[in-house]
Write an enzyme that holds these catalytic residues in place. Structure first.
Site, PDB file in Angstrom:
ATOM      1  N   HIS A   1       0.856  -1.187   0.000  1.00 53.75           N
ATOM      2  CA  HIS A   1       0.000   0.000   0.000  1.00 53.75           C
ATOM      3  C   HIS A   1       0.892   1.236   0.000  1.00 53.75           C
ATOM      4  O   HIS A   1       2.062   1.175   0.391  1.00 53.75           O
ATOM      5  CB  HIS A   1      -0.902   0.011   1.229  1.00 53.75           C
ATOM      6  CG  HIS A   1      -1.972  -1.033   1.195  1.00 53.75           C
ATOM      7  ND1 HIS A   1      -3.042  -1.005   2.061  1.00 53.75           N
ATOM      8  CD2 HIS A   1      -2.148  -2.136   0.429  1.00 53.75           C
ATOM      9  CE1 HIS A   1      -3.833  -2.037   1.816  1.00 53.75           C
ATOM     10  NE2 HIS A   1      -3.309  -2.739   0.833  1.00 53.75           N
TER      11      HIS A   1
ATOM     12  N   GLU B   1       1.129   3.862   1.908  1.00 53.04           N
ATOM     13  CA  GLU B   1       1.741   4.219   3.184  1.00 53.04           C
ATOM     14  C   GLU B   1       2.926   3.311   3.502  1.00 53.04           C
ATOM     15  O   GLU B   1       3.976   3.771   3.959  1.00 53.04           O
ATOM     16  CB  GLU B   1       0.726   4.108   4.336  1.00 53.04           C
ATOM     17  CG  GLU B   1      -0.502   4.951   4.179  1.00 53.04           C
ATOM     18  CD  GLU B   1      -1.655   4.203   3.525  1.00 53.04           C
ATOM     19  OE1 GLU B   1      -1.451   3.527   2.484  1.00 53.04           O
ATOM     20  OE2 GLU B   1      -2.777   4.312   4.036  1.00 53.04           O
TER      21      GLU B   1
ATOM     22  N   CYS C   1      -2.146  -0.582   7.463  1.00 53.52           N
ATOM     23  CA  CYS C   1      -1.288   0.600   7.352  1.00 53.52           C
ATOM     24  C   CYS C   1      -1.251   1.381   8.658  1.00 53.52           C
ATOM     25  O   CYS C   1      -0.198   1.882   9.054  1.00 53.52           O
ATOM     26  CB  CYS C   1      -1.751   1.478   6.195  1.00 53.52           C
ATOM     27  SG  CYS C   1      -1.489   0.684   4.597  1.00 53.52           S
TER      28      CYS C   1
END
Length: 151
Positions: free
Chosen positions: A55, A57, A88
């Site tokens: 992801h 992040e 995350c």
């Protein structure tokens, strides 16, 4: 409520989201800032990297960790175009990020839907969490992507 720096860094996160979009990944981007300076960028790439943890992040945290030679980032702010998911959020806690600023809310998997439980949790680190910065732009980028995929 938002500073000029907040807007500037969210625009950089939107640029990262555009990179994901060009790879046909869900357009989510993130940047990590420390002491007012851009330290790392990241965008969604779980499909192309065959990595469910890739992801935006997480990618920004990985890049920042390599650059800083440290997995802890106290004092850092992460700007991300979509509200972080629980995975995350956990990584941001582990990195000791001070502040997270997101654009669009994610009513399906965003952590703000469980904010009360998280506030009560005895976590080893608490971070400042706020959303809605450039929400229309962030949401629009996602809506355009999904409309295009449905066609």
């Amino acid at each position: 409520m938002w500073s000029g720096d907040d807007i500037y860094f969210m625009k950089l996160a939107l640029e990262e989201a555009e990179k994901a979009d060009r790879k046909d990944e869900v357009p989510i981007g993130a940047v990590l800032v420390l002491d007012g300076k851009l330290v790392a960028r990241g965008h969604n790439c779980p499909v192309t990297s065959h990595d469910p943890s890739a992801h935006a992040e997480i990618m920004a945290l990985r890049s920042a960790g390599a650059w800083l030679h440290n997995y802890r980032m106290p004092g850092a702010t992460v700007y991300v175009t979509l509200e972080p998911c629980l995975m995350c959020f956990g990584a941001l806690i582990q990195a000791r990020v001070e502040r997270v600023v997101f654009g669009a809310s994610d009513p399906k998997v965003g952590v703000s839907r469980i904010a009360d439980e998280l506030a009560k949790a005895n976590l080893n680190h608490k971070l400042e969490f706020s959303g809605g910065l450039m929400e229309a732009e962030c949401k629009g980028q996602l809506q355009t992507f999904f409309q295009r995929r449905r066609q």
